[in-house]
Design a protein around this motif. Structure first.
Motif, PDB file in Angstrom:
ATOM      1  N   LEU A   1      -7.200   2.304 -14.736  1.00  0.00           N
ATOM      2  CA  LEU A   1      -7.571   0.830 -14.238  1.00  0.00           C
ATOM      3  C   LEU A   1      -8.565   0.444 -13.219  1.00  0.00           C
ATOM      4  CD1 LEU A   1      -6.464  -1.591 -15.778  1.00  0.00           C
ATOM      5  CD2 LEU A   1      -4.464  -0.883 -14.916  1.00  0.00           C
ATOM      6  N   VAL A   2      -9.085  -0.172 -12.897  1.00  0.00           N
ATOM      7  CA  VAL A   2      -9.789  -0.728 -12.015  1.00  0.00           C
ATOM      8  C   VAL A   2      -8.723  -2.581 -12.161  1.00  0.00           C
ATOM      9  CG1 VAL A   2     -11.430  -1.245 -10.417  1.00  0.00           C
ATOM     10  CG2 VAL A   2     -11.914   0.539 -12.016  1.00  0.00           C
ATOM     11  N   GLN A   3      -7.806  -2.841 -10.705  1.00  0.00           N
ATOM     12  CA  GLN A   3      -6.853  -3.719 -10.237  1.00  0.00           C
ATOM     13  C   GLN A   3      -7.675  -4.418  -9.351  1.00  0.00           C
ATOM     14  OE1 GLN A   3      -3.217  -1.952 -10.755  1.00  0.00           O
ATOM     15  NE2 GLN A   3      -3.076  -3.932 -12.157  1.00  0.00           N
ATOM     16  N   GLU A   4      -7.933  -5.196  -9.596  1.00  0.00           N
ATOM     17  CA  GLU A   4      -8.635  -6.628  -8.383  1.00  0.00           C
ATOM     18  C   GLU A   4      -7.449  -6.357  -7.069  1.00  0.00           C
ATOM     19  OE1 GLU A   4      -9.695 -10.932  -6.960  1.00  0.00           O
ATOM     20  OE2 GLU A   4      -9.193 -10.957  -9.399  1.00  0.00           O
ATOM     21  N   LYS A   5      -6.131  -5.844  -7.132  1.00  0.00           N
ATOM     22  CA  LYS A   5      -5.334  -6.636  -6.217  1.00  0.00           C
ATOM     23  C   LYS A   5      -5.404  -5.415  -5.437  1.00  0.00           C
ATOM     24  CE  LYS A   5      -0.878  -4.477  -8.451  1.00  0.00           C
ATOM     25  NZ  LYS A   5       0.353  -4.854  -8.392  1.00  0.00           N
ATOM     26  N   HIS A   6      -5.596  -4.295  -5.666  1.00  0.00           N
ATOM     27  CA  HIS A   6      -5.866  -2.777  -4.935  1.00  0.00           C
ATOM     28  C   HIS A   6      -6.707  -3.115  -4.451  1.00  0.00           C
ATOM     29  CE1 HIS A   6      -1.862  -1.690  -7.061  1.00  0.00           C
ATOM     30  NE2 HIS A   6      -2.374  -1.580  -8.154  1.00  0.00           N
ATOM     31  N   VAL A   7      -8.152  -3.098  -4.967  1.00  0.00           N
ATOM     32  CA  VAL A   7      -9.615  -3.629  -4.721  1.00  0.00           C
ATOM     33  C   VAL A   7      -9.647  -4.204  -3.629  1.00  0.00           C
ATOM     34  CG1 VAL A   7     -11.968  -3.951  -4.515  1.00  0.00           C
ATOM     35  CG2 VAL A   7     -10.845  -2.568  -6.292  1.00  0.00           C
ATOM     36  N   THR A   8      -8.761  -5.126  -3.597  1.00  0.00           N
ATOM     37  CA  THR A   8      -9.522  -6.442  -2.426  1.00  0.00           C
ATOM     38  C   THR A   8      -8.414  -6.325  -0.938  1.00  0.00           C
ATOM     39  OG1 THR A   8      -7.153  -7.759  -3.572  1.00  0.00           O
ATOM     40  CG2 THR A   8      -9.261  -8.578  -4.139  1.00  0.00           C
ATOM     41  N   LEU A   9      -7.040  -5.205  -1.711  1.00  0.00           N
ATOM     42  CA  LEU A   9      -6.590  -4.632  -0.429  1.00  0.00           C
ATOM     43  C   LEU A   9      -6.706  -3.617   0.731  1.00  0.00           C
ATOM     44  CD1 LEU A   9      -3.689  -5.192   1.011  1.00  0.00           C
ATOM     45  CD2 LEU A   9      -2.263  -3.155   0.174  1.00  0.00           C
ATOM     46  N   GLY A  10      -7.509  -2.851  -0.321  1.00  0.00           N
ATOM     47  CA  GLY A  10      -8.144  -1.396   0.438  1.00  0.00           C
ATOM     48  C   GLY A  10      -9.520  -1.970   0.819  1.00  0.00           C
ATOM     49  N   ILE A  11     -10.304  -3.450   0.743  1.00  0.00           N
ATOM     50  CA  ILE A  11     -10.856  -3.765   1.659  1.00  0.00           C
ATOM     51  C   ILE A  11     -10.859  -4.111   2.593  1.00  0.00           C
ATOM     52  CG2 ILE A  11     -12.965  -5.032   1.672  1.00  0.00           C
ATOM     53  CD1 ILE A  11     -13.560  -4.589  -1.117  1.00  0.00           C
ATOM     54  N   VAL A  12      -9.592  -5.452   2.883  1.00  0.00           N
ATOM     55  CA  VAL A  12      -9.103  -6.117   3.370  1.00  0.00           C
ATOM     56  C   VAL A  12      -8.529  -4.661   5.323  1.00  0.00           C
ATOM     57  CG1 VAL A  12      -6.978  -7.132   4.349  1.00  0.00           C
ATOM     58  CG2 VAL A  12      -9.079  -8.259   2.468  1.00  0.00           C
ATOM     59  N   LEU A  13      -7.934  -4.326   4.602  1.00  0.00           N
ATOM     60  CA  LEU A  13      -7.438  -3.084   5.328  1.00  0.00           C
ATOM     61  C   LEU A  13      -8.496  -2.308   6.006  1.00  0.00           C
ATOM     62  CD1 LEU A  13      -4.537  -1.504   3.419  1.00  0.00           C
ATOM     63  CD2 LEU A  13      -3.693  -3.606   4.622  1.00  0.00           C
ATOM     64  N   LYS A  14      -9.491  -2.055   5.711  1.00  0.00           N
ATOM     65  CA  LYS A  14     -10.020  -0.782   6.405  1.00  0.00           C
ATOM     66  C   LYS A  14     -11.424  -2.317   7.109  1.00  0.00           C
ATOM     67  CE  LYS A  14     -11.338   2.001   2.285  1.00  0.00           C
ATOM     68  NZ  LYS A  14     -10.406   1.666   1.951  1.00  0.00           N
ATOM     69  N   LEU A  15     -11.800  -3.557   6.758  1.00  0.00           N
ATOM     70  CA  LEU A  15     -11.475  -4.346   7.628  1.00  0.00           C
ATOM     71  C   LEU A  15     -11.446  -4.978   8.117  1.00  0.00           C
ATOM     72  CD1 LEU A  15     -13.846  -7.017   8.480  1.00  0.00           C
ATOM     73  CD2 LEU A  15     -13.265  -8.148   6.620  1.00  0.00           C
ATOM     74  N   GLY A  16      -9.885  -5.095   8.851  1.00  0.00           N
ATOM     75  CA  GLY A  16      -9.004  -5.171   9.607  1.00  0.00           C
ATOM     76  C   GLY A  16      -9.028  -5.017  11.050  1.00  0.00           C
ATOM     77  N   ALA A  17      -8.916  -2.719  10.656  1.00  0.00           N
ATOM     78  CA  ALA A  17      -9.146  -2.396  10.971  1.00  0.00           C
ATOM     79  C   ALA A  17     -10.037  -2.028  12.410  1.00  0.00           C
ATOM     80  CB  ALA A  17      -8.720  -0.265  10.477  1.00  0.00           C
ATOM     81  N   MET A  18     -11.515  -2.082  11.875  1.00  0.00           N
ATOM     82  CA  MET A  18     -12.490  -2.449  12.043  1.00  0.00           C
ATOM     83  C   MET A  18     -12.859  -3.488  13.226  1.00  0.00           C
ATOM     84  SD  MET A  18     -15.352  -1.761   9.594  1.00  0.00           S
ATOM     85  CE  MET A  18     -15.401  -0.837   8.236  1.00  0.00           C
ATOM     86  N   LEU A  19     -11.753  -4.477  12.997  1.00  0.00           N
ATOM     87  CA  LEU A  19     -12.450  -5.554  13.911  1.00  0.00           C
ATOM     88  C   LEU A  19     -10.990  -5.954  14.833  1.00  0.00           C
ATOM     89  CD1 LEU A  19     -11.905  -8.379  11.322  1.00  0.00           C
ATOM     90  CD2 LEU A  19     -13.869  -7.982  12.660  1.00  0.00           C
ATOM     91  N   GLU A  20     -10.130  -5.048  14.794  1.00  0.00           N
ATOM     92  CA  GLU A  20      -8.965  -4.747  15.533  1.00  0.00           C
ATOM     93  C   GLU A  20      -8.967  -3.389  16.690  1.00  0.00           C
ATOM     94  OE1 GLU A  20      -5.865  -3.119  13.014  1.00  0.00           O
ATOM     95  OE2 GLU A  20      -4.424  -5.246  12.213  1.00  0.00           O
ATOM     96  N   LYS A  21     -10.329  -3.108  16.543  1.00  0.00           N
ATOM     97  CA  LYS A  21     -10.591  -2.094  17.440  1.00  0.00           C
ATOM     98  C   LYS A  21     -11.645  -2.941  19.053  1.00  0.00           C
ATOM     99  CE  LYS A  21     -11.344   2.174  14.689  1.00  0.00           C
ATOM    100  NZ  LYS A  21     -12.125   2.644  13.730  1.00  0.00           N
ATOM    101  N   ASN A  22     -11.560  -3.970  18.191  1.00  0.00           N
ATOM    102  CA  ASN A  22     -12.913  -5.566  18.737  1.00  0.00           C
ATOM    103  C   ASN A  22     -11.928  -5.889  19.778  1.00  0.00           C
ATOM    104  OD1 ASN A  22     -14.612  -6.977  20.065  1.00  0.00           O
ATOM    105  ND2 ASN A  22     -16.098  -6.579  18.624  1.00  0.00           N
ATOM    106  N   LYS A  23     -11.449  -5.466  20.450  1.00  0.00           N
ATOM    107  CA  LYS A  23     -10.822  -6.648  21.723  1.00  0.00           C
ATOM    108  C   LYS A  23     -11.247  -8.213  21.588  1.00  0.00           C
ATOM    109  CE  LYS A  23      -9.654  -3.266  24.779  1.00  0.00           C
ATOM    110  NZ  LYS A  23      -9.137  -2.556  26.609  1.00  0.00           N
TER     111      LYS A  23
END
Length: 430
Positions: free
Chosen positions: A51-73
């Motif tokens: 089962l591919v669910q939108e709510k899990h895919v979007t959260l996975g992408i956002v957490l990865k994106l957020g981690a990248m941004l948080e490394k930039n001061k």
């Protein structure tokens, strides 16, 4: 003459650069993982993917994106959710507005209306008037979540994205953000295309979550859940990471473009407090232009060139209302427009949304004339249960029975779609 020593100069420089660093305003990005909690979003079950669910895919992408941004001061990251929960649309946009963010990004997964797997690829939406029927399907899908939360129902439910008054409000609220939204959206779609994804481009649509965000805002549809290739890609760690990297690069490029245009964002004085965002009124307001015993059709010179007129017949008199809105600023604009057109005595009248008549009902006056309709007339051939009355030598034909003005407007629109035009909503007190 006093000569400062090396330590004094070093201390001064340290204080100066420390102050400069703290004066730098961080670029605030609000990341919104679409749906969540009880709202699964788009989903599809595959034999090999599960089962591919939108709510899990979007959260996975956002957490990865957020981690990248948080490394930039240079960046400050705010999440509307970091777990599988459902924040209302109102909560999401309030989070962005209260943080005075520089950019709002909402991540979603698309789904075509049918179960066909032919639709594929990414597309990014910015707030604006609808462009085509295909975009409308996305708007319906994303806006439908207002019915999941009582707060959203109250905030959004009376908003009609297709009405001219809403588009006026949209222009007032969003015009200064549209250009920047288009820029960052084009960066996102450009990066998707470079990485081998099929890009459907940047589009405009009336989306509630973008409409309420007081900053450049985009909604990214990262692929179609009912397209196997898209679903497999987005359901994988590699696909989510690649998607996040493409969005991250777009944010970096967008910030550089903003910095080049506005100069360094250095705080030299305390900023003036921003005016609070306009709050929707509890009532809808229409402008009463005139009350007449005569019925005027669209385009009649007596209407002085105004469009979007709603006549409502009460006690044998026709009341002509112009526009409808629940925003005070738009109400004032509509009233000024009416007065400028020549209706000097016009004024705003409040209507409680979806209020049922305590006494009486609404119906639609479909024909008025000295002659009786023949049995093979288009109206009588098209509609069943049409009522006929005769008064003072005139024949009156009416149709339907509903109890709220909104239902009456909807019924009138249904008749127009059937080719029965120039009808009037009639309010009956019995």
């Amino acid at each position: 003459m006093y000569k400062p020593n090396f330590k004094t100069i070093l201390a001064f420089l340290l204080i100066f650069f420390t102050s400069f660093t703290f004066a730098q305003k961080k670029f605030t990005v609000v990341l919104d993982a679409g749906h969540g909690g009880s709202d699964n979003g788009a989903n599809r079950n595959y034999s090999d993917l599960g089962l591919v669910q939108e709510k899990h895919v979007t959260l996975g992408i956002v957490l990865k994106l957020g981690a990248m941004l948080e490394k930039n001061k240079e960046f400050k990251v705010i999440y509307t959710r970091k777990i599988d929960e459902y924040p209302s649309l109102t909560d999401r946009t309030n989070t962005a507005n209260r943080s005075k963010a520089d950019l709002f990004i909402s991540v979603h997964v698309n789904s075509s209306p049918s179960r066909s797997a032919t639709a594929r690829g990414t597309e990014t939406f910015v707030q604006g008037p609808a462009q085509n029927r295909e975009n409308l399907e996305v708007a319906k899908q994303e806006n439908s979540v207002i019915y999941l939360d009582e707060k959203d129902k109250e905030t959004f439910a009376s908003y009609d994205a297709s009405s001219p008054e809403s588009l006026i409000a949209l222009k007032l609220q969003q015009s200064k953000y549209l250009e920047n939204s288009l820029i960052v959206g084009s960066f996102v779609e450009g990066n998707f295309e470079k990485s081998g994804r099929f890009s459907r481009g940047v589009k405009q649509e009336n989306l509630h979550i973008l409409r309420r965000s007081a900053m450049p805002s985009i909604l990214i549809e990262t692929g179609f859940v009912n397209n196997y290739e898209d679903a497999a890609f987005l359901n994988s760690e590699k696909g989510q990471m690649e998607t996040a990297e493409n969005i991250y690069k777009a944010i970096i490029d967008y910030k550089k473009a903003v910095d080049r245009k506005t100069g360094a964002q250095i705080v030299t004085k305390k900023p003036e407090p921003e005016k609070p965002a306009e709050v929707a009124l509890k009532n809808d307001f229409r402008i009463l232009l005139m009350t007449m015993p005569v019925k005027y059709n669209d385009g009649d010179p007596e209407l002085k060139g105004l469009n979007y007129i709603l006549p409502i017949k009460e006690n044998g008199l026709y009341k002509y209302y112009y526009g409808v809105t629940n925003m005070a600023s738009v109400k004032d604009i509509n009233l000024k427009t009416a007065k400028d057109a020549g209706f000097r005595n016009s004024y705003a009248v409040g209507f409680m949304p979806n209020q049922k008549l305590s006494i009486g009902y609404y119906n639609i006056e479909v024909y008025v004339g000295k002659d009786k309709l023949s049995a093979n007339s288009y109206i009588l051939q098209t509609l069943k249960d049409v009522d006929r009355n005769k008064s003072n030598g005139m024949f009156y034909y009416t149709y339907g029975k509903v109890y709220t003005l909104e239902d009456a407007v909807k019924l009138q629109k249904e008749l127009e779609d059937k080719g029965i035009k120039n009808t009037v909503i009639q309010k009956n007190f019995k």
